[in-house]
Design an enzyme around this catalytic site. Structure first.
Site, PDB file in Angstrom:
ATOM      1  CG  HIS A  34       8.759  11.707  -7.827  1.00 44.35           C
ATOM      2  ND1 HIS A  34       8.892  11.718  -9.196  1.00 44.35           N
ATOM      3  CD2 HIS A  34       8.970  12.977  -7.414  1.00 44.35           C
ATOM      4  CE1 HIS A  34       9.189  12.960  -9.590  1.00 44.35           C
ATOM      5  NE2 HIS A  34       9.234  13.730  -8.520  1.00 44.35           N
ATOM      6  CE1 TYR A  55      -5.955   7.893 -17.578  1.00 44.85           C
ATOM      7  CE2 TYR A  55      -5.264   5.814 -16.613  1.00 44.85           C
ATOM      8  CZ  TYR A  55      -6.256   6.630 -17.112  1.00 44.85           C
ATOM      9  OH  TYR A  55      -7.557   6.180 -17.173  1.00 44.85           O
ATOM     10  CE1 TYR A 104      10.683  20.347 -11.913  1.00 41.67           C
ATOM     11  CE2 TYR A 104      11.969  18.349 -11.646  1.00 41.67           C
ATOM     12  CZ  TYR A 104      10.812  19.064 -11.411  1.00 41.67           C
ATOM     13  OH  TYR A 104       9.790  18.513 -10.697  1.00 41.67           O
TER      14      TYR A 104
END
Ligand SMILES: [Ca+2]
Length: 401
Positions: A176, A279, A290
């Protein structure tokens, strides 16, 4: 609160690749063309797109044998710069000749999702020859952070290499990093960065992970950034609450900043980024872990004080680079946003009316390639790179109306 736009009137166009054969060699001799013929299979009529479209797009493999290419930039002479995640930067001539790696690229942290990442030309590149690129910068004891450098582009080397931005403190996480770069029409440089899998860092104003930052071209901080002067807040920050953003582009029609980011399992997002806004990640997400369980930190799909996505994908395409295609009146693809899909291995076209997304189409599915980046060339064509051990640079000539 902004309404979540789902890919409502779907336009599904099935593309049949008649032929797409390339040799194992690099260079102009491998540039073979393949015709894509699309036949429309309409699930719902949409006024903006004809119900029956006869179109032909032409794809050409310009070069192959690239080592996990991550980003591309088209130079004014029609050649290309392509980053390879392992840390090499190459020029590719318009006819597909690969250069040896350019010297002068800083050492990169090429582990996990890290490495040499995005690349853009300075707005005044024709005069300055300056380029900007992002990368994972190694730190002490195995740590790393997203960083941005600028440099002067020579034939075989980079000179005057300056790191103008770096994520400090660096952290011990290999995924990331983001990241993409985009200049607006005032010359501000935006940099997207992932959360480095430290989810709540995306909400912390004193941390740079999970943020989009806004810089001047020399790396200094614009005085009108939203958190300048705020205690315990980093003045570089433009927007927060991002999970892992690998798409960033300025709409040439409006100068608005658009961003895409990977959701967890489901919930990939497109956002229009505004100064100082949150956001949501990880407090609000349309995806799940997951494992299939809810994200532990998430309250739900919404959270007070956070923005809903402009567009959300319930099933994750794996959104990577994105590009606007505008300024080509009469072309069927005019006013579109293209996005690379890594997991779903295709190229997404979103039809725009103003800021609204009014149709969705998938291209290049038959290639079965992870599309890592897409750019609109000054010649009216699209260019993509495929993320693979033997990745390709591909040209797509749009259909004609
Ligand atoms: Ca979000």
């Amino acid at each position: 609160m902004q309404q979540v736009f789902r890919p409502l009137p779907f336009i599904l166009l099935s593309l049949a690749v008649a032929a797409c054969q390339t040799s194992e060699h690099t260079g102009s001799d491998i540039a073979q063309s393949a015709q894509i013929t699309a036949e429309s299979a309409i699930s719902a009529p949409v006024q903006s797109i004809p119900t029956r479209v006869h179109r032909e797009a032409k794809i050409t493999t310009i070069a192959e044998g690239l080592n996990h290419p991550w980003a591309l930039a088209m130079l004014p002479d029609g050649s290309f710069l392509v980053t390879e995640r392992v840390g090499t930067l190459r020029r590719i001539s318009a006819d597909g000749q690969l250069s040896p790696p350019l010297s002068g690229v800083p050492e990169v942290f090429a582990r996990g999702q890290g490495g040499l990442l995005d690349i853009v030309l300075a707005p005044d590149f024709r005069i300055s020859r300056r380029i900007y690129f992002s990368f994972s910068e190694p730190g002490e004891d195995g740590t790393a952070g997203t960083a941005v450098a600028s440099a002067l582009l020579g034939d075989t080397e980079l000179t005057d290499v300056k790191v103008i931005y770096r994520q400090e403190p660096k952290v011990d996480a290999v995924n990331h990093f983001g990241s993409r770069l985009a200049f607006d029409q005032q010359g501000h440089l935006f940099v997207s960065q992932g959360d480095r899998t430290l989810r709540m860092a995306a909400q912390a104003l004193d941390k740079l992970q999970g943020k989009v930052v806004r810089l001047k071209p020399d790396g200094s901080i614009p005085e009108d950034n939203p958190f300048v002067g705020q205690k315990n807040a980093r003045p570089e920050i433009w927007s927060l609450g991002h999970r892992n953003s690998q798409g960033l582009a300025i709409d040439p029609r409006t100068d608005k900043l658009w961003e895409s980011e990977h959701g967890p399992r489901g919930g990939d997002e497109i956002n229009l980024l505004q100064s100082g806004k949150n956001y949501g990640w990880p407090l609000a997400t349309h995806g799940v872990d997951y494992s299939g369980r809810p994200i532990a930190e998430a309250v739900g799909k919404e959270h007070p004080g956070t923005e809903q996505p402009h567009y959300v994908f319930d099933v994750s395409p794996g959104l990577s680079g994105m590009a606007f295609y505008t300024g080509h009146p009469g072309n069927p693809w005019n006013d579109s946003l293209f996005l690379g899909a890594l997991a779903q291995r295709n190229l997404i076209r979103l039809k725009l009316q103003g800021d609204a997304i009014v149709g969705e189409e998938r291209l290049l599915s038959e290639l079965g390639e992870r599309i890592r980046d897409v750019r609109a060339g000054f010649d009216g064509n699209l260019y993509v790179v495929t993320d693979a051990e033997h990745g390709k640079l591909i040209r797509i000539e749009p259909p004609e109306s």
